[in-house]
Write a protein that holds these residues in place. Structure first.
Motif, mmCIF file in Angstrom:
data_model
loop_
_atom_site.group_PDB
_atom_site.id
_atom_site.type_symbol
_atom_site.label_atom_id
_atom_site.label_comp_id
_atom_site.label_asym_id
_atom_site.label_seq_id
_atom_site.Cartn_x
_atom_site.Cartn_y
_atom_site.Cartn_z
ATOM 1 N N HIS A 150 -5.705 -6.478 9.218
ATOM 2 C CA HIS A 150 -7.007 -7.179 8.976
ATOM 3 C C HIS A 150 -6.490 -8.660 8.590
ATOM 4 O O HIS A 150 -7.302 -9.450 8.969
ATOM 5 C CB HIS A 150 -7.509 -6.334 7.818
ATOM 6 C CG HIS A 150 -8.963 -7.059 7.247
ATOM 7 N ND1 HIS A 150 -8.946 -8.095 6.322
ATOM 8 C CD2 HIS A 150 -10.023 -6.918 7.788
ATOM 9 C CE1 HIS A 150 -10.146 -8.475 6.241
ATOM 10 N NE2 HIS A 150 -10.705 -7.821 7.033
ATOM 11 N N GLY A 206 -11.568 -0.198 13.221
ATOM 12 C CA GLY A 206 -11.655 0.191 11.937
ATOM 13 C C GLY A 206 -12.738 -0.519 11.110
ATOM 14 O O GLY A 206 -13.059 -0.011 9.887
ATOM 15 N N GLU A 262 0.852 -1.341 -0.015
ATOM 16 C CA GLU A 262 -0.094 0.079 0.062
ATOM 17 C C GLU A 262 0.847 1.302 -0.022
ATOM 18 O O GLU A 262 1.674 1.482 0.972
ATOM 19 C CB GLU A 262 -0.837 0.107 1.082
ATOM 20 C CG GLU A 262 -1.983 0.873 1.121
ATOM 21 C CD GLU A 262 -1.783 2.293 1.153
ATOM 22 O OE1 GLU A 262 -1.989 3.317 0.316
ATOM 23 O OE2 GLU A 262 -1.219 2.876 2.288
ATOM 24 N N SER A 264 -6.296 -1.243 11.221
ATOM 25 C CA SER A 264 -6.970 -2.053 10.820
ATOM 26 C C SER A 264 -6.763 -2.665 9.450
ATOM 27 O O SER A 264 -6.713 -3.755 9.218
ATOM 28 C CB SER A 264 -8.584 -1.664 10.814
ATOM 29 O OG SER A 264 -8.993 -0.625 10.015
ATOM 30 N N GLY A 265 -6.018 -1.613 8.530
ATOM 31 C CA GLY A 265 -5.861 -2.195 7.096
ATOM 32 C C GLY A 265 -4.569 -2.982 7.056
ATOM 33 O O GLY A 265 -4.537 -4.080 6.505
ATOM 34 N N TYR A 324 -2.257 5.759 1.234
ATOM 35 C CA TYR A 324 -2.914 5.940 2.317
ATOM 36 C C TYR A 324 -2.163 5.975 3.629
ATOM 37 O O TYR A 324 -2.521 6.912 4.666
ATOM 38 C CB TYR A 324 -4.003 5.068 2.644
ATOM 39 C CG TYR A 324 -5.182 5.043 1.805
ATOM 40 C CD1 TYR A 324 -6.142 6.124 1.900
ATOM 41 C CD2 TYR A 324 -5.671 4.253 0.614
ATOM 42 C CE1 TYR A 324 -7.295 6.419 1.127
ATOM 43 C CE2 TYR A 324 -6.714 4.344 0.100
ATOM 44 C CZ TYR A 324 -7.599 5.484 0.040
ATOM 45 O OH TYR A 324 -8.803 5.620 -0.552
ATOM 46 N N GLN A 325 -1.060 5.466 3.698
ATOM 47 C CA GLN A 325 -0.128 5.220 4.964
ATOM 48 C C GLN A 325 0.696 6.788 5.054
ATOM 49 O O GLN A 325 1.668 6.706 4.413
ATOM 50 C CB GLN A 325 0.557 4.307 5.246
ATOM 51 C CG GLN A 325 1.519 4.341 6.307
ATOM 52 C CD GLN A 325 1.006 4.457 7.442
ATOM 53 O OE1 GLN A 325 0.762 5.692 8.164
ATOM 54 N NE2 GLN A 325 0.503 3.384 8.208
ATOM 55 N N PHE A 337 -8.463 3.303 11.190
ATOM 56 C CA PHE A 337 -8.574 2.970 9.504
ATOM 57 C C PHE A 337 -7.227 2.448 9.204
ATOM 58 O O PHE A 337 -7.119 1.501 8.420
ATOM 59 C CB PHE A 337 -8.819 4.221 8.971
ATOM 60 C CG PHE A 337 -8.463 4.293 7.297
ATOM 61 C CD1 PHE A 337 -9.192 3.465 6.663
ATOM 62 C CD2 PHE A 337 -7.558 4.980 6.763
ATOM 63 C CE1 PHE A 337 -9.293 3.236 5.204
ATOM 64 C CE2 PHE A 337 -7.411 4.944 5.374
ATOM 65 C CZ PHE A 337 -8.174 4.172 4.666
#
Length: 519
Positions: free
Chosen positions: A369, A392, A249, A365-366, A252-253, A362
C-alpha cells in the motif's frame, strides 16, 4: 467411487525418459556410497555431492571450504549466464576469504554447524544483512538491509557463507521468475522454458548444482511449482513452522511461509531443521524439535492411503499430458505398498478460488500500500501488483472475515479427508513449463485464464489448508518437460510428509535424471 491405479513401471520409464535433455549432465558422480564419508577429488565431484554428503566431507576434512567455494564459483561462472538463477553475486575475493576463515575455524575445532563452509544464496525476497535485497523491483534495486530475516540468521549460525541471492519475480507475484532488475530465470532442463516461481532462482540453482541446497518461500505454490518444473523437492511447512520476519505486521500474514528445497528429501529436511523453530519476534511460530528433521527419514509405508484429487472433477483445466504423467507415477506409490484412490472433498472449488482472491488481495495490498499511494513509485510497479492492491482497497472488513471463515471450512473439509487418508495428492501445476518469455499462460486447454495466477489455481488447496505440502517429481512428458505431484499432510505432521516423500524418492529415483547443462 474408489479407483486404484496401476501401470507397468518399464512403460512409465520409457515415457518419462523421452528427451535427450535428460542425458547425463556431465557432473561428477558422488564418490561415496550411502552412509559413508565422501572423498571428492575434483570440482565436478564436489558440486555433485548432496548437501548432507558435502557437510560430512567438510567436517571430516576430506575437502576444504576453499576448494568447495572455488568449485561452486567456477560452476556458477560457467552456467549462470545461461540460467540466471544466482543474482547479486558477491566478489570472489571476499568469498574466498570467508571460506578460508571457515577452514581456519575448523582447524581450531570451531565447527559452526552442518552448513559449515556451504556456499548459499538466499531468495531475493528475504532480507540479507549487507547484501542487496531487491524483491525483484526497481524500487529496491539499491536496497541493502541492516538485518537478516530470522531464518537467514539461522543459516549463518549453521555455518553457511552467503554468496548472493536467488532470482524471484517482482515482489514474488506470479509463478514465473522474471523481473526488470535481473531478467528471466530459465529452466534447468530446457533454458527456452520458464523456471516457475516465485522460488525459480532457488530451484534452478539447485537443479543445476550451482547450490548444494536452497531456501524459498511459498504463498501460491512458490516452493512447489518451481520444484516441479526443475525436478527437485520443495517443501512448504505447516503454518508457523518457520518463523517469518522480523516484520512490522505479525498476526495477519498467514498464507506465505519460508521453507526448504533439495535435490534429495533428506537435504530439504536437514535445511528445515535449521530454518524452523519458535522465535519470540514471530509470535505465531511453533516450538519444534529440530533434531527430528535431521534424523533418519525411513518409515514403513505399507498400507498408506493416498487421496487423489486430480483436477477436482474437471473444474480445473489442465494441459493435455499433465494428469497422464502424474498417474504414471502412481506405480511408485504402489511399489511403496501404498494405495491411491480418487477422492472428492466436500467443498466447491469456485468458493475456494473466491476465498483465495479475497485473502490474497487483502494481504498483498497491505504489504504494498505505501508504495502504491506514491504515484511515482506506483508507475514502477508491475501491473499485477497494482491490480492486487486495488483489489484489496475495494474490500470491506466483513468480506475479509467471511473469506477467513470460508478458509476455515476448507480446513475442516481437508481434516475430514485425513480421517481416511494419510496424505492428499494432486498435480503441482496445471501446465508444463512454458516459453520463458511468456509472462503467464492466457489459456489452458481452450479455457481462458481471467487473472495472472488463475493457471496455478491447483496450489490453492494446499495453501489455504495451512498444512504441510511437499512437491515430489512425477516424471517427464515426451518433450522432456518435468512435472510434479503435491502431497498434503495433516496439520503439524511435517515429519510424516517428509518421510513419505523420502520413500517415494527411493522408489522413483526420478531426480537421478539430471539436466544436460548448457554453458
Amino acid at each position: 467411487m474408489t479407483t486404484p491405479y496401476s501401470l507397468d513401471r518399464r512403460d512409465f520409464l520409457k515415457l518419462s525418459a523421452g528427451a535427450s535433455m535428460l542425458a547425463a549432465s556431465g557432473l561428477g558422480v558422488s564418490a561415496s556410497a550411502h552412509g559413508t564419508t565422501p572423498q571428492p577429488g575434483t570440482p565436478s565431484e564436489i558440486v555433485a555431492l548432496s548437501a548432507n554428503e558435502l557437510s560430512s566431507a567438510i567436517r571430516q576434512g576430506n575437502v576444504s571450504c576453499r576448494d568447495v567455494m572455488t568449485a561452486y564459483l567456477d560452476h556458477i561462472e560457467r552456467y549462470n549466464p545461461t540460467y540466471n538463477a544466482i543474482v547479486a553475486l558477491r566478489s570472489r575475493e571476499v568469498l574466498m576469504e570467508e571460506a578460508g576463515a571457515a577452514d581456519d575455524d575448523l582447524a581450531r575445532g570451531n565447527y559452526r554447524g552442518w552448513m559449515h563452509g556451504f556456499p548459499h544464496a538466499v531468495k531475493d525476497l528475504a532480507a540479507t544483512k549487507g547484501i542487496t535485497t531487491t524483491l525483484g523491483s526497481p524500487l529496491f534495486k539499491e536496497s541493502v538491509p541492516e538485518q537478516d530475516a530470522i531464518f537467514v540468521e539461522r543459516l549463518r549460525n549453521a555455518g553457511a557463507i552467503l554468496i548472493g541471492k536467488t532470482n524471484t519475480p517482482e515482489f514474488g507475484l506470479g509463478s514465473q521468475t522474471y523481473n526488470p532488475v535481473y531478467g528471466i530465470t530459465r529452466n534447468a532442463y530446457d533454458p527456452a522454458l520458464c523456471a516457475g516461481g516465485s522460488s525459480g532462482g532457488a530451484a534452478v540453482g539447485l537443479a543445476t548444482h550451482m547450490l548444494p541446497v536452497a531456501d524459498g518461500s511459498d504463498m501460491m505454490g512458490s516452493l512447489r511449482n518451481p520444484a516441479a518444473y526443475n525436478n527437485v523437492f520443495g517443501f512448504r511447512p505447516s503454518q508457523g513452522r518457520v518463523p517469518g520476519g522480523p516484520s512490522g505486521e505479525k498476526f495477519y500474514q498467514q498464507l506465505g511461509y519460508a521453507g526448504p528445497m533439495g535435490r534429495t528429501v533428506a537435504d530439504a529436511a536437514r535445511l528445515l531443521s535449521t530454518m524452523s523453530g519458535f522465535d519470540s519476534r514471530a509470535p505465531l511460530s511453533l516450538e519444534t524439535d529440530n533434531a527430528l528433521y535431521a534424523g533418519n527419514l525411513d518409515m514403513d509405508t505399507a498400507g498408506l492411503k493416498i487421496a487423489w484429487l486430480g483436477d477436482f472433477d474437471g473444474s480445473l483445466p489442465t494441459e493435455p499430458g499433465v494428469l497422464d504423467v502424474c498417474r504414471q507415477a502412481f506405480a511408485y506409490f504402489e511399489d511403496m505398498g501404498a494405495q491411491v484412490e480418487e477422492a472428492k472433498p466436500d467443498f466447491s472449488m469456485d468458493e475456494l478460488w473466491e476465498t483465495w482472491l479475497t485473502l490474497r488481495h487483502f494481504l498483498v495490498s497491505g504489504g504494498l500500500h505505501d508504495l502504491y499511494v506514491d504515484e511515482a513509485k506506483r508507475a514502477q510497479m508491475k501491473p499485477e501488483a497494482v491490480w492486487e492492491v486495488e483489489g484489496g482497497l475495494r474490500l470491506t472488513g466483513l468480506e475479509v472475515f467471511q473469506a477467513s471463515a470460508a478458509r476455515s471450512r476448507w480446513y475442516a473439509a481437508m481434516d475430514a479427508l485425513f480421517e481416511r487418508y494419510d496424505v492428499v495428492a494432486l498435480p503441482t501445476a496445471q501446465v508444463f513449463p512454458f516459453e520463458a518469455e511468456t509472462h503467464w499462460p492466457q489459456e489452458i486447454d481452450g479455457r481462458r485464464m481471467d487473472t495472472y495466477h488463475r493457471w496455478m489455481q491447483i496450489v490453492t488447496p494446499g495453501t489455504l489448508s495451512g498444512c504441510p505440502v511437499v512437491n515430489v517429481p512425477a516424471g517427464f512428458d515426451s518433450r522432456g518437460r518435468p512435472m510434479g505431484i503435491q502431497l498434503i499432510g495433516p496439520m503439524h505432521q511435517d515429519l510424516k510428509v517428509l518421510k513419505i516423500a523420502h520413500a517415494y524418492e527411493q522408489a522413483s529415483r526420478l531426480t537421478q535424471q539430471r539436466p544436460q547443462l548448457i554453458g
